[in-house]
Design an enzyme around this catalytic site. Sequence first.
Site, short mmCIF file in Angstrom:
data_model
loop_
_atom_site.label_atom_id
_atom_site.label_comp_id
_atom_site.label_asym_id
_atom_site.label_seq_id
_atom_site.Cartn_x
_atom_site.Cartn_y
_atom_site.Cartn_z
N TYR A 16 0.86 -1.18 0.00
CA TYR A 16 0.00 0.00 0.00
C TYR A 16 0.89 1.23 0.00
CZ TYR A 16 -3.52 3.26 1.98
OH TYR A 16 -4.38 4.31 2.23
N GLU B 88 4.37 9.66 1.94
CA GLU B 88 5.55 10.20 1.25
C GLU B 88 6.46 10.88 2.26
OE1 GLU B 88 3.24 11.09 -2.98
OE2 GLU B 88 4.33 12.72 -1.98
N GLY C 253 2.70 12.63 5.46
CA GLY C 253 2.34 11.50 6.30
C GLY C 253 0.91 11.64 6.75
N GLY D 165 -8.15 -1.32 7.43
CA GLY D 165 -6.78 -1.48 7.89
C GLY D 165 -6.62 -1.10 9.35
N ARG D 166 -7.35 -0.09 9.78
CA ARG D 166 -7.26 0.33 11.19
C ARG D 166 -7.84 -0.72 12.11
NH1 ARG D 166 -8.87 6.38 9.17
NH2 ARG D 166 -6.71 7.03 8.77
N GLN E 253 -1.05 -9.42 45.90
CA GLN E 253 -2.26 -8.74 45.45
C GLN E 253 -1.95 -7.61 44.47
OE1 GLN E 253 -4.82 -6.22 48.10
NE2 GLN E 253 -6.27 -7.90 47.79
N GLN F 174 7.40 -5.20 32.37
CA GLN F 174 7.69 -4.83 33.76
C GLN F 174 7.50 -6.01 34.70
OE1 GLN F 174 8.86 -1.86 34.48
NE2 GLN F 174 8.93 -2.02 36.72
N GLU G 41 -1.24 3.44 9.73
CA GLU G 41 -2.67 3.45 9.37
C GLU G 41 -3.37 4.70 9.90
OE1 GLU G 41 -2.70 1.38 7.29
OE2 GLU G 41 -2.83 -0.73 7.85
#
Length: 384
Positions: A123, A127, A131, A241-242, A278, A336, A363
């Site tokens: 795709y 450029e 963007g 696509g998203r 916990q 983490q 995307e």
Amino acid sequence: MNAFALTEDQIAIRDMAQEFAAETLAPHAMRWDEEKHFPVEEMRAAAALGMGGIYIQDDVGGSGLTRLDAALIFEALSTGCPTVAAYISIHNMCAWMIDRYGSDEQRRRLLPKLCTMEHLASYCLTEPGAGSDAAALKTKAALDGDHYVLDGQKQFISGAGVSDIYVVMARTGEAGPGGISTIVVEKDTPGLSFGANEKKMGWNAQPTRAVIFENCRVPVANRLGPEGIGFKIAMAGLDGGRLNIGACSIGGAQGALDRSLAYAKERKAFGSAIADFQALQFKLADMATELEAARSLLWRAAAALDAKTPDATKLCAMAKRIATDTGFEVANDALQIHGGYGYLADYGIEKIVRDLRVHQILEGTNEVMRMIVARGLVGRAKGN
């Protein structure tokens, strides 16, 4: 599907993709990342299971499934390798653009080999100077008889240099979105060349290069739809696509969470498994809850896109933003939990963190997603 449960067919589709990810992708994902290997044969094996043309019509070899089915597939694939799943997502987006906007001749000529992934697709919108402001693109396609002559450069293109098909947004008219058309450029076209493979933080198992056009002559017959609708085509492709990239984030993060649960049960500190503390239990609970919330919104948006509801674009933007932000945060929390071991490549967590970070950018950046949502809200408030 009702609002709260998958059908038996959808469960079978998800389980099939999950099994493929576990058996074919996961065992090699860390090596592919280290060696920057693009696993084309494994992707073709995925295509043999129907994942090369998920929501492409079946008359050209597609699976004819829904956007929700696709979300289930990409989440499952990403538990094995988000990078490979994300490229398959991009490939599917390109194939859909041809299926939706191409002529019958274009569909029958191009799509069968895309659905099997014998041919791969890229795709080409972004450029070096365009963007988030994609409508400002400068790549030109000048009409010369029955050909367009393309000149310009696309940036950050997944699969570039390996793909056989490049779905290119180029300027055929005036400035702005109305002057953009979509043109299919095929591999080995004279004037088509590529930059060096980019050195990236993540997504190392797929190549990313600049795509360069220098007096590149492409038949007018390769244009999708009439002139001037290319920006519309590009944005329509991005709605799906998203969703897909959001699903990839959820899948990658789910894999990181699953590893964290297993690690917490085995790792001991102060005489007990850390899973007994916990504070860590609450952290794991929050990670699981946030992923489930993101997944629910993603499914909601996928259903809206399938139904072509007026708010589908807004919901896709919402889902992409929340899924990619949440996916990265959950993966980072998993690192983490693993402590120093999470920072080592051997455990695979740091790879997931690196891979998912770019999902907040591509995307459409998550800042652009907020713009899309806000415009919908403001427009509604004004009665537009």
